[in-house]
Design an enzyme around this catalytic site. Structure first.
Site, PDB file in Angstrom:
ATOM      1  N   TYR A 580       0.857  -1.192   0.000  1.00  0.00           N
ATOM      2  CA  TYR A 580       0.000   0.000   0.000  1.00  0.00           C
ATOM      3  C   TYR A 580       0.894   1.243   0.000  1.00  0.00           C
ATOM      4  O   TYR A 580       1.722   1.430   0.889  1.00  0.00           O
ATOM      5  CB  TYR A 580      -0.895  -0.037   1.235  1.00  0.00           C
ATOM      6  N   CYS A 581       0.732   2.103  -1.020  1.00  0.00           N
ATOM      7  CA  CYS A 581       1.439   3.382  -1.114  1.00  0.00           C
ATOM      8  C   CYS A 581       2.953   3.144  -1.091  1.00  0.00           C
ATOM      9  O   CYS A 581       3.470   2.409  -1.914  1.00  0.00           O
ATOM     10  CB  CYS A 581       0.977   4.308   0.008  1.00  0.00           C
ATOM     11  N   ILE A 582       3.682   3.732  -0.152  1.00  0.00           N
ATOM     12  CA  ILE A 582       5.127   3.536  -0.110  1.00  0.00           C
ATOM     13  C   ILE A 582       5.466   2.082   0.211  1.00  0.00           C
ATOM     14  O   ILE A 582       6.534   1.587  -0.152  1.00  0.00           O
ATOM     15  CB  ILE A 582       5.767   4.497   0.913  1.00  0.00           C
ATOM     16  N   GLY A 584       3.969  -0.332  -1.247  1.00  0.00           N
ATOM     17  CA  GLY A 584       4.014  -0.917  -2.577  1.00  0.00           C
ATOM     18  C   GLY A 584       5.308  -0.596  -3.297  1.00  0.00           C
ATOM     19  O   GLY A 584       5.841  -1.438  -4.046  1.00  0.00           O
ATOM     20  N   LEU A 608      -1.482  -1.141  -4.176  1.00  0.00           N
ATOM     21  CA  LEU A 608      -2.555  -0.192  -3.889  1.00  0.00           C
ATOM     22  C   LEU A 608      -1.993   1.226  -3.983  1.00  0.00           C
ATOM     23  O   LEU A 608      -1.066   1.586  -3.235  1.00  0.00           O
ATOM     24  CB  LEU A 608      -3.125  -0.424  -2.491  1.00  0.00           C
TER      25      LEU A 608
END
Length: 847
Positions: A580-582, A584, A608
């Site tokens: 998720y975000c960083i 990812g 994500l």
């Protein structure tokens, strides 16, 4: 020479005793009529004395005293200006009529001057003597209150009457009340009965309509006049206590500030946070000021705006056209406002955007004045931003920075942010007697105290939530931990589970429980209900002891350590991973590293809202330049970490109207407590950043965009190439994302070497992700093809209502493996350390 005409005397009112009957004066000749009235009638005229006091008896007034009083009234100093002698020798022809009129008025005791409109009693009382009136019962005024105001008791009668007249003249007409039973009005003998003057009514404050006011019981004294509205007057006791509390808070703030400055190093870098109240000069002595001049411009705006101004002035024709357009818009606005003031209908010149919530109060539309203020602001804001965006020749990053901070300036000057130009604030101020502003000041000081000198705006009621009590409550156990993370294994909610476990790598800029706020919208719980054994990394909230941890350490002690622990807990080597975000971004780098090491333990990867190509990062780019990065690194070096509140403020500035100014108005101007909201509680629960990791991330990805370049970065001695990743990939982006723009995230579809599925969800960075199927909200867009550009992909999509979660579950099924008996935390080699959500997540930056 004839006698000087006497001054017209005031009509007698009421004496302390019943006046003596005065027989009618004999008719005087014309030449001596006036003198007779002065010398003969005056001694028999009752003196102007105060009304009788009920408790004290006084002797009757003698005729000699009456005569002295009348003589004093006719003293030369108080007579009318003298007329020429010729005019005085002959009496006016109307003298007998005037004398008769004077007799009649003396007998009737009627007031000479008409009463004050709306207060017929004032003139009558003004004609009394200067002696104090007898106490008159007044509604709501007790004897104790009367004694508590000695100054008012000694006020002269005329001054009191003038004060009462000024108040009553502004008050609406009221029906005259009957005299109190304690007051007796004696009638003059042999005279027609005059109408009784009404008593002084209780002085009341002007009232305004307040249909929505909800006062706290006992907090205010309410003055009512029979109308539908009311105005609330401040309670002096409550006001004093509140001011004492505010003084104590301010004293603590100053003491804390002084203590922090005493601990600041000599170079002043510790106070260089641009969001700190000590930011401009730090705490450095003035002798070291030249070394700290960069703190005066922490965002490096001076050069950018000077360049913009120079290029704008170089094209005066364009500037003139913009000003002419603004003038024409204002002329149209004035014309239509005038039409509205005359009762006509008029279409607005400009209207706020549909999503703009600043002008949602109905008064912005119903009031012609506030509608004019609103439209004039919108026209000016449009002019300023259009002029800035129209400047040609600016370098791309400079243009974005100028545009971004111009919008911050324009948003800050919105009329909704000031009490005198916000109709809702004005209305609430009248309804509460200013209590909202006092409560707002208290909220402001509390936020400064909570932020230890920085303004940490309260977005929600923090006391309403507690991690592990009513948020992040999905059952599980912490089964592994190291310096950087705790690994949580969640208890199964089905009898059987998929063989391949699922590992979630959340961002460390925020905390993982955004995916587990409450059971109704928890992605973690939903995946567990689908039969997956879910593991989640809970990152530490680092302090200065972890300052040397870099991006490589996060890979080694994060996902790689989690893979080893999952094998010990379940016996399975392979996992499906979600970043998720960083998180990812870290997952993509880890996959490239594992591919180079021939490590295939990650069976599928889901990203994500993840950036891997940082060519266009949206408005976050305005914070990325050499000057700002250098200042940031200096600040992190002095503290040993990047303060989480600074990171939170940076993200909040991307949506300043929603995440900053709306709370300024609600908390500080309206004096309200923020509404309990779990999402905003999570948003305020920020984390710190280790300097080594954060500097590596910002410079190599945001500034230089090295992650997408083959061999651009090296992790644990291995050059990274994302093109070598063959792992099946599911990508989710959101259409209104202001942190990871979806068109930038789409670039990774052209980068990975394995099969890729791209899904675009409606809404933003958080709401678009946390969208459970049961909510039946928003929608998502599907297209199996992956053309070269995001616009081409969007043109071929199909919009599907509802959540994207079932789409991912269907895509994941082939990689999840067959069903096996459910796994309980602690069944494997790893024994539980503590209950979920663990202790790392409970460390807060701002309490």
């Amino acid at each position: 020479m004839a006698d000087t005409p006497p001054k017209r005397t005031r009509s007698p009112r009421v004496s302390k005793t019943a006046p003596e009957t005065v027989p009618p004066a004999p008719t005087q000749p014309k030449a001596t009529a006036k003198a007779a009235v002065t010398k003969a009638a005056a001694p028999k005229t009752p003196a102007r004395t105060a009304a009788p006091k009920p408790a004290v008896a006084k002797p009757a007034v003698t005729k000699s005293a009456v005569a002295k009083t009348a003589a004093a009234k006719t003293a030369p100093a108080k007579t009318a200006p003298a007329k020429p002698a010729a005019a005085k020798t002959a009496a006016p022809p109307q003298a007998p009529a005037r004398t008769a009129a004077a007799k009649t008025k003396v007998a009737r005791a009627a007031p000479i001057a008409p009463p004050v409109p709306g207060a017929p009693h004032l003139k009558a009382h003004k004609n009394l003597t200067r002696e104090p009136l007898a106490p008159v019962p007044v509604a709501g005024v007790t004897a104790e209150k009367a004694k508590a105001a000695p100054v008012a008791a000694k006020q002269p009668a005329k001054a009191a009457a003038a004060t009462a007249a000024a108040v009553a003249a502004k008050a609406p007409r009221r029906k005259a009340a009957p005299l109190p039973p304690s007051v007796v009005m004696p009638a003059a003998a042999a005279a027609p009965e005059a109408p009784k003057p009404p008593p002084f009514p209780p002085v009341q404050a002007p009232t305004v309509e307040a249909p929505t006011a909800a006062a706290k019981p006992g907090a205010r004294d309410t003055a009512k006049d029979g109308s539908n509205g009311e105005v609330r007057l401040p309670d002096p006791v409550e006001m004093t206590l509140a001011m004492n509390r505010l003084a104590e808070q301010a004293q603590r703030l100053v003491a804390d500030f002084v203590a922090r400055q005493a601990q600041t190093p000599a170079d002043g870098t510790a106070a260089a946070d641009p969001m700190s109240i000590a930011a401009p000069f730090g705490a450095a002595p003035f002798s070291s000021l030249p070394a700290n001049l960069s703190n005066l411009d922490p965002f490096n705006l001076g050069g950018a705006f000077m360049e913009m101004t120079a290029r704008l002035m170089a094209d005066p024709n364009r500037l003139f056209e913009a000003q002419l357009g603004l003038w024409q818009d204002y002329m149209a606005l004035w014309q239509r406002t005038a039409q509205r003031l005359m009762g006509e209908e008029a279409e607005p010149v400009i209207s706020p955007a549909k999503e703009d919530k600043r002008f949602k109060d109905k008064s912005w539309e119903e009031s012609a004045v506030f509608d004019f203020i609103k439209q004039s602001y919108l026209l000016t804001a449009k002019y300023v931003q259009t002029a800035v965006r129209g400047v040609e020749g600016l370098e791309g990053k400079t243009a974005k920075k100028v545009d971004f901070f111009t919008r911050q300036f324009v948003d800050a000057l919105s009329p909704s942010n000031f009490p005198l130009t916000n109709p809702e604030v004005l209305r609430v101020t009248l309804e509460t007697g200013g209590d909202n502003l006092l409560k707002g000041l208290e909220n402001l000081l509390s936020d400064l105290e909570r932020g230890r000198g920085q303004l940490a705006i309260s977005m929600t009621d923090y006391s309403a939530f507690e991690v592990g009590r009513n948020i992040a409550v999905t059952p599980g156990k912490v089964v592994f931990q190291n310096d950087l993370m705790q690994l949580i294994q969640y208890a199964p909610l089905t009898e059987t589970v998929h063989k391949t476990p699922l590992l979630i790598i959340p961002p460390w800029i925020n905390k993982f429980y955004i995916l587990d706020l409450k059971p109704a919208n928890s992605l973690i719980r939903w995946l567990t209900e689908q039969g997956h054994t879910v593991f989640v990394i809970s990152w530490v909230n680092p302090n200065e002891k972890l300052a040397a941890k870099d991006f490589e350490d996060y890979m080694v002690e994060g996902p790689l350590a989690a893979l080893d622990a999952i094998k010990d807990a379940t016996g399975e080597e392979g996992v499906n991973a979600i970043g998720y975000c960083i998180g990812g971004t870290l997952l993509s780098g880890t996959l490239a590293y594992m591919t180079a090491k021939k490590d295939a333990r990650i069976k599928s990867a889901m990203y994500l809202v993840t950036l891997t190509d940082f060519t266009d990062v949206g408005e976050l780019s305005v914070f990325i330049d050499e000057e700002q990065l250098g200042a940031l690194e200096s600040r992190m070096k002095s503290r040993g970490y990047l303060d989480g509140q600074s990171m939170a403020t940076t993200f909040n500035m991307l949506r300043s109207n929603d995440l900053i100014w709306s709370f300024v108005v609600n908390n500080y101007l309206l004096g309200k407590d923020p509404f309990p909201f779990d999402l905003l509680y999570w948003n305020s629960d920020s984390t710190r950043m280790p300097p080594a990791m954060h500097s590596f991330y910002l410079r190599n990805m945001y500034q230089k965009n090295l992650l997408v370049r083959p061999g651009g970065i090296t992790l644990k001695g291995v050059p990274i190439d994302l093109r070598t990743i063959k792992t099946p990939t599911f990508m989710l982006s959101t259409r209104e994302d202001h942190i990871a723009p979806w068109k930038s995230t789409y670039a990774a579809t052209q980068l990975y070497g394995g099969p890729v599925k791209f899904v675009l969800a409606a809404s933003g960075h958080i709401a678009g992700v946390v969208n459970p199927p049961a909510a039946n909200k928003y929608s998502h867009f599907l297209n199996d093809a992956l053309p070269a550009t995001p616009d081409e992909w969007l043109a071929g999509t199909t919009q599907v209502p509802g959540s994207w979660w079932p789409v991912y579950a269907d895509w994941l099924a082939p990689y999840a493996g067959p069903q096996v008996p459910a796994r309980t935390p602690g069944d494997g080699k790893l024994k539980p350390i503590e209950d979920a959500p663990g202790s790392y997540v409970k460390v807060r930056v701002v309490e």
